[in-house]
Scaffold this motif. Structure first.
Motif, PDB file in Angstrom:
ATOM      1  N   ILE A   1      -6.321   1.084   4.337  1.00  9.26           N
ATOM      2  CA  ILE A   1      -7.075   2.171   4.865  1.00  9.26           C
ATOM      3  C   ILE A   1      -7.585   2.797   3.779  1.00  9.26           C
ATOM      4  O   ILE A   1      -6.571   3.332   3.336  1.00  9.26           O
TER       5      ILE A   1
ATOM      6  N   GLU B   1       8.360   8.086  16.655  1.00  7.80           N
ATOM      7  CA  GLU B   1       6.267   8.497  15.214  1.00  7.80           C
ATOM      8  C   GLU B   1       6.844   7.864  13.941  1.00  7.80           C
ATOM      9  O   GLU B   1       6.181   8.113  13.287  1.00  7.80           O
TER      10      GLU B   1
ATOM     11  N   ASN C   1       2.365  -5.097   2.444  1.00  8.26           N
ATOM     12  CA  ASN C   1       3.660  -4.912   3.188  1.00  8.26           C
ATOM     13  C   ASN C   1       4.408  -6.290   3.602  1.00  8.26           C
ATOM     14  O   ASN C   1       5.195  -5.678   4.275  1.00  8.26           O
TER      15      ASN C   1
ATOM     16  N   ASN D   1      -1.065   9.075   7.113  1.00  9.50           N
ATOM     17  CA  ASN D   1      -0.522   9.669   8.217  1.00  9.50           C
ATOM     18  C   ASN D   1      -1.258   8.444   8.959  1.00  9.50           C
ATOM     19  O   ASN D   1      -0.244   8.486   9.987  1.00  9.50           O
TER      20      ASN D   1
ATOM     21  N   PRO E   1       0.483  -1.209   0.006  1.00  7.91           N
ATOM     22  CA  PRO E   1      -0.179  -0.099   0.455  1.00  7.91           C
ATOM     23  C   PRO E   1       0.566   1.191  -0.172  1.00  7.91           C
ATOM     24  O   PRO E   1       2.426   1.123   0.554  1.00  7.91           O
TER      25      PRO E   1
ATOM     26  N   GLU F   1       1.010   0.347   9.758  1.00  4.26           N
ATOM     27  CA  GLU F   1       2.072   0.878   8.636  1.00  4.26           C
ATOM     28  C   GLU F   1       1.574  -0.405   7.162  1.00  4.26           C
ATOM     29  O   GLU F   1       2.789  -1.151   6.897  1.00  4.26           O
ATOM     30  N   GLY F   2       0.405  -0.510   6.530  1.00  5.65           N
ATOM     31  CA  GLY F   2       0.160  -1.376   6.005  1.00  5.65           C
ATOM     32  C   GLY F   2       0.696  -2.361   6.209  1.00  5.65           C
ATOM     33  O   GLY F   2       0.665  -3.881   5.173  1.00  5.65           O
TER      34      GLY F   2
ATOM     35  N   GLY G   1       2.856  11.943  13.642  1.00  6.75           N
ATOM     36  CA  GLY G   1       2.926  12.645  14.954  1.00  6.75           C
ATOM     37  C   GLY G   1       2.650  13.927  14.677  1.00  6.75           C
ATOM     38  O   GLY G   1       1.889  14.766  14.156  1.00  6.75           O
TER      39      GLY G   1
ATOM     40  N   GLY H   1       0.829   5.851   0.237  1.00  8.53           N
ATOM     41  CA  GLY H   1       0.177   7.420  -0.279  1.00  8.53           C
ATOM     42  C   GLY H   1       0.517   8.668  -0.570  1.00  8.53           C
ATOM     43  O   GLY H   1       1.454   7.557  -1.904  1.00  8.53           O
ATOM     44  N   GLY H   2       1.334   9.333  -0.191  1.00  9.72           N
ATOM     45  CA  GLY H   2       2.206   9.890  -0.556  1.00  9.72           C
ATOM     46  C   GLY H   2       3.548   9.680  -0.540  1.00  9.72           C
ATOM     47  O   GLY H   2       3.922  10.151  -0.910  1.00  9.72           O
ATOM     48  N   ASN H   3       4.202   8.669   0.089  1.00  2.91           N
ATOM     49  CA  ASN H   3       5.237   7.912  -0.649  1.00  2.91           C
ATOM     50  C   ASN H   3       6.583   9.205   0.320  1.00  2.91           C
ATOM     51  O   ASN H   3       7.131   9.216  -0.024  1.00  2.91           O
ATOM     52  N   THR H   4       6.078   9.610   1.315  1.00  2.00           N
ATOM     53  CA  THR H   4       6.608  10.637   2.336  1.00  2.00           C
ATOM     54  C   THR H   4       7.525   9.720   3.719  1.00  2.00           C
ATOM     55  O   THR H   4       8.356  10.264   3.909  1.00  2.00           O
ATOM     56  N   GLY H   5       7.096   8.468   4.041  1.00  3.88           N
ATOM     57  CA  GLY H   5       7.446   7.717   4.564  1.00  3.88           C
ATOM     58  C   GLY H   5       9.199   7.778   5.430  1.00  3.88           C
ATOM     59  O   GLY H   5       9.620   8.111   3.972  1.00  3.88           O
TER      60      GLY H   5
ATOM     61  N   THR I   1       0.803   5.091   9.895  1.00  7.93           N
ATOM     62  CA  THR I   1       2.416   5.540  10.631  1.00  7.93           C
ATOM     63  C   THR I   1       2.024   6.188  12.452  1.00  7.93           C
ATOM     64  O   THR I   1       3.215   6.184  12.158  1.00  7.93           O
TER      65      THR I   1
ATOM     66  N   HIS J   1      -0.813  11.276   2.768  1.00  9.74           N
ATOM     67  CA  HIS J   1      -2.112  11.339   2.198  1.00  9.74           C
ATOM     68  C   HIS J   1      -2.718  11.530   3.409  1.00  9.74           C
ATOM     69  O   HIS J   1      -1.959  10.735   5.059  1.00  9.74           O
TER      70      HIS J   1
HETATM   71  P1  FAD Z   1       3.810   6.196   2.221  1.00  9.44           P
HETATM   72  O1  FAD Z   1       4.684   7.550   3.127  1.00  9.44           O
HETATM   73  O2  FAD Z   1       2.924   6.416   2.073  1.00  9.44           O
HETATM   74  O3  FAD Z   1       3.105   5.389   3.481  1.00  9.44           O
HETATM   75  C1  FAD Z   1       3.821   5.318   4.424  1.00  9.44           C
HETATM   76  C2  FAD Z   1       3.211   3.271   5.121  1.00  9.44           C
HETATM   77  O4  FAD Z   1       1.968   3.546   5.411  1.00  9.44           O
HETATM   78  C3  FAD Z   1       3.800   3.000   4.306  1.00  9.44           C
HETATM   79  O5  FAD Z   1       4.171   1.459   4.944  1.00  9.44           O
HETATM   80  C4  FAD Z   1       2.612   2.631   3.800  1.00  9.44           C
HETATM   81  O6  FAD Z   1       2.453   0.803   3.425  1.00  9.44           O
HETATM   82  C5  FAD Z   1       2.055   2.575   4.076  1.00  9.44           C
HETATM   83  N1  FAD Z   1       0.311   2.724   3.837  1.00  9.44           N
HETATM   84  C6  FAD Z   1       0.214   4.208   3.275  1.00  9.44           C
HETATM   85  N2  FAD Z   1      -0.909   4.305   3.129  1.00  9.44           N
HETATM   86  C7  FAD Z   1      -2.045   3.103   3.524  1.00  9.44           C
HETATM   87  C8  FAD Z   1      -3.067   2.822   3.423  1.00  9.44           C
HETATM   88  N3  FAD Z   1      -3.788   3.612   2.527  1.00  9.44           N
HETATM   89  N4  FAD Z   1      -3.670   1.883   4.164  1.00  9.44           N
HETATM   90  C9  FAD Z   1      -2.737   0.671   5.004  1.00  9.44           C
HETATM   91  N5  FAD Z   1      -1.121   1.250   4.650  1.00  9.44           N
HETATM   92  C10 FAD Z   1      -1.114   2.424   3.868  1.00  9.44           C
HETATM   93  N6  FAD Z   1       6.399  12.105   9.923  1.00  9.44           N
HETATM   94  C11 FAD Z   1       5.703  12.218  11.742  1.00  9.44           C
HETATM   95  O7  FAD Z   1       5.297  11.095  11.903  1.00  9.44           O
HETATM   96  N7  FAD Z   1       5.515  13.587  11.427  1.00  9.44           N
HETATM   97  C12 FAD Z   1       6.927  14.666  11.822  1.00  9.44           C
HETATM   98  O8  FAD Z   1       6.578  15.353  11.439  1.00  9.44           O
HETATM   99  C13 FAD Z   1       6.776  13.759  10.065  1.00  9.44           C
HETATM  100  N8  FAD Z   1       7.419  14.688   9.075  1.00  9.44           N
HETATM  101  C14 FAD Z   1       8.023  14.504   7.350  1.00  9.44           C
HETATM  102  C15 FAD Z   1       8.508  15.430   7.350  1.00  9.44           C
HETATM  103  C16 FAD Z   1       9.100  15.489   6.096  1.00  9.44           C
HETATM  104  C17 FAD Z   1       9.372  16.273   5.113  1.00  9.44           C
HETATM  105  C18 FAD Z   1       8.790  14.466   5.350  1.00  9.44           C
HETATM  106  C19 FAD Z   1       9.241  13.862   4.176  1.00  9.44           C
HETATM  107  C20 FAD Z   1       8.095  13.047   6.349  1.00  9.44           C
HETATM  108  C21 FAD Z   1       7.863  13.525   7.188  1.00  9.44           C
HETATM  109  N9  FAD Z   1       7.341  12.618   8.138  1.00  9.44           N
HETATM  110  C22 FAD Z   1       6.678  12.786   9.574  1.00  9.44           C
HETATM  111  C23 FAD Z   1       7.159  11.262   8.184  1.00  9.44           C
HETATM  112  C24 FAD Z   1       5.415  10.087   7.474  1.00  9.44           C
HETATM  113  O9  FAD Z   1       5.734   9.127   7.638  1.00  9.44           O
HETATM  114  C25 FAD Z   1       4.787  10.611   6.713  1.00  9.44           C
HETATM  115  O10 FAD Z   1       4.785  11.511   6.038  1.00  9.44           O
HETATM  116  C26 FAD Z   1       3.307  10.166   6.264  1.00  9.44           C
HETATM  117  O11 FAD Z   1       2.592  10.301   7.183  1.00  9.44           O
HETATM  118  C27 FAD Z   1       3.409   8.875   5.527  1.00  9.44           C
HETATM  119  O12 FAD Z   1       1.828   9.374   4.854  1.00  9.44           O
HETATM  120  P2  FAD Z   1       2.067   9.178   3.521  1.00  9.44           P
HETATM  121  O13 FAD Z   1       0.841   9.758   2.539  1.00  9.44           O
HETATM  122  O14 FAD Z   1       2.996   9.271   2.779  1.00  9.44           O
HETATM  123  O15 FAD Z   1       2.202   6.962   3.227  1.00  9.44           O
END
Ligand code: FAD
Ligand code: MLT
Ligand code: ZN
Length: 475
Positions: A219, A429, A466, A157, A82, A213-214, A163, A84-88, A160, A153
């Motif tokens: 979700i 977090e 995952n 959020n 899975p 974490e997927g 926080g 989302g925004g790939n910012t993990g 993961t 996304h």
């Molecule tokens: P993704 O990176 O795409 O995925 C993260 C995880 O969730 C993966 O394991 C994925 O498989 C899973 N996942 C994603 N979507 C779903 C879904 N719909 N159902 C099930 N599983 C799913 N984190 C903090 O906690 N605090 C911060 O202050 C913080 N600041 C950040 C700042 C920057 C610049 C960056 C790049 C990252 C930061 N992060 C922070 C990391 C944080 O984990 C992510 O930014 C965010 O929560 C992940 O969301 P995403 O949609 O990008 O998920």
């Protein structure tokens, strides 16, 4: 197939066939992506440190489509990642091998918003910043905010249990998420999408998926409680002469600002140097060993300013703070926040980044940073400390010209044993993802890890969701 750096073996999942692609095409016509350029982006994580080799990216729009996809994958023994925004930041969001990438990018609809309760229900792929704009227009804000808001996304959020910088005020997603809709590994839709503040009927199943974490389900929709939009927001950016003073400023803040304190973040001088060097952001106060960002949010600008003035007078008068500046208008508030929020980005321009995200008692917070500077010496570029001091969460980052196994060996398990000795958390977090799955045992007992595996086996008996993430190898 073996991933060289991490020595992981591909598990015996099926490979995606032409027939599978044809089945996916029936479920989501025109949204089965096999274009190498688009796949390249989805296969690499934000830090560019983990890379998979998936050959297919699926973009469902509805829960029903996710359900059909997972049912097919379950029948065919196909692994799914899975995304989302790939910012993990722990390599959880990208495949390790050829797992199918299931993206929520097109699941971006708001389902409902109630302007009395502030309860938002939306699809999992809504971008956090867009949701914040949506609810702001209606007099509310999202209960979480983080530097990745423009891309992450809400589903990511929640997955993961992110926080971020509003945690101090509005608490964890474990409290603000009221309901979830999740598709399980076999395609079953689990509808726990309630919008109730209070509901003690049986086990609170949504909590299983928050922070999973997927690995337990996908979700697809989120119900979340949004706080009212504060009428006045002020930010004070302060320089402190030492870490002891940073802690005293925090205590003073809690005492004098009380209910209007909405964030307390800290960064050291090397962080400030890096945001200046790589992002050309200018230091707003005289140079200091440490900086803190204090935010207040309240309902009366005059009252808040009076309190903030009192606090600043006390902090400057007692020498806890050597210089400071205050932002009250939106542009200055944003500029001051950028200094703290964009540290991650600045570090990524500095070289290879070894990232640690620990919870430890605040009194020992900075000792870990100074310890590591001594331990690593000149073979690294920077050892920096910043983070959510108000939540006891330190971000410790080390940059080097390139990845090096010997540097990694100097950092790990040192950082983890140091943290465990303080009864801390080795991932406060960001989660465990792929990179930190093997360090779970530093923060959880064998019995707890065993129960996690049992839950995984119950919800995803074939281990399709995952794989290679979050849980360490079986005990
Ligand atoms: P993704 O990176 O795409 O995925 C993260 C995880 O969730 C993966 O394991 C994925 O498989 C899973 N996942 C994603 N979507 C779903 C879904 N719909 N159902 C099930 N599983 C799913 N984190 C903090 O906690 N605090 C911060 O202050 C913080 N600041 C950040 C700042 C920057 C610049 C960056 C790049 C990252 C930061 N992060 C922070 C990391 C944080 O984990 C992510 O930014 C965010 O929560 C992940 O969301 P995403 O949609 O990008 O998920
Ligand atoms: C932050 O607080 O800036 C984020 O968690 C990202 C990071 O740790 O770099
Ligand atoms: Zn953080």
């Amino acid at each position: 197939l073996t991933s060289e750096r991490y020595s992981v073996q591909r598990l015996p999942f099926s490979m995606v066939s032409e027939e599978d692609l044809a089945s996916f095409e029936c479920i989501i016509p025109g949204r089965v992506i096999t274009d190498p350029e688009e796949l390249e982006v989805a296969n690499v994580d934000w830090l560019r440190s983990v890379r998979g080799c998936s050959k297919v990216l699926l973009k469902p729009r509805t829960t029903e489509e996710v359900s059909c996809i997972l049912r097919h994958c379950h029948q065919r023994n196909l692994a799914v990642n899975p995304q989302g925004g790939n910012t993990g930041l722990v390599g959880g969001s990208v495949p390790v091998f050829d797992e199918i990438i299931l993206s929520t990018a097109l699941m971006n609809q708001v389902i409902s918003f109630h302007d009395v309760s502030g309860i938002l229900v939306c699809q999992a792929g809504c971008v956090l910043e867009e949701l914040n704009h949506y609810v702001q227009d209606r007099g509310f804000i999202m209960p979480l905010d983080l530097g990745a808001k423009g891309s992450c996304h809400i589903g990511g959020n929640v997955a993961t249990n992110a926080g971020g910088v509003r945690f101090l005020r509005y608490g964890s997603l474990r409290g603000t998420v009221l309901g979830l809709e999740v598709v399980l590994a076999d395609g079953t839709v689990l509808d726990c999408l309630t919008s109730l503040r209070k509901d003690n009927t049986g086990y609170d199943l949504k909590q299983l998926f928050i922070g999973s974490e997927g690995t337990l389900g996908v979700i697809t929709a989120v119900s979340i409680l949004c706080p009212p939009r504060p009428k006045a927001v002020n930010v004070a950016f302060l320089g402190c002469p030492g870490f002891a003073e940073v802690l005293q400023v925090f205590s003073t803040c809690k005492g004098m600002l009380g209910e209007i304190l909405s964030a307390f973040e800290f960064m050291d001088a090397e962080c400030m140097q890096l945001v200046g060097q790589h992002l050309h952001l200018t230091r707003p106060v005289r140079e200091s060993p440490f900086y803190v960002l204090v935010e207040t949010s309240g309902s009366s600008a005059d009252h808040d300013m009076e309190k903030l003035d009192g606090f600043l007078e006390q902090a400057l008068g007692s020498g806890l703070v050597t210089d400071g500046t205050v932002g009250t208008d939106q542009s200055k508030v944003q500029a001051l926040w950028a200094l703290r929020e964009r540290i991650t980005e600045a570090l990524s321009h500095d070289g290879y980044v070894f990232k640690y995200d620990v919870s430890i008692p605040v009194e020992r917070f900075y000792d870990l940073v100074t310890d590591l500077r001594t331990r690593l010496g000149p073979r690294v570029k920077h050892v920096v400390g910043y983070g959510h001091l108000g939540d006891g969460n330190l971000h410790l980052n080390v940059t080097a010209e390139a990845f090096s196994a010997s540097l990694l060996a100097a950092l790990e398990p040192y950082v983890y044993t140091w943290t465990a000795a303080q009864q801390g958390s080795v991932s406060a977090e960001h989660g465990l993802g792929f990179k930190k799955k093997d360090v779970l045992g530093y923060s959880k007992t064998p019995a707890a890890v065993q129960l996690m595996w049992q839950l995984k086996a119950l919800l995803d008996p074939r281990g399709l969701l995952n794989p290679y993430k979050t849980l360490p190898a079986h005990l």
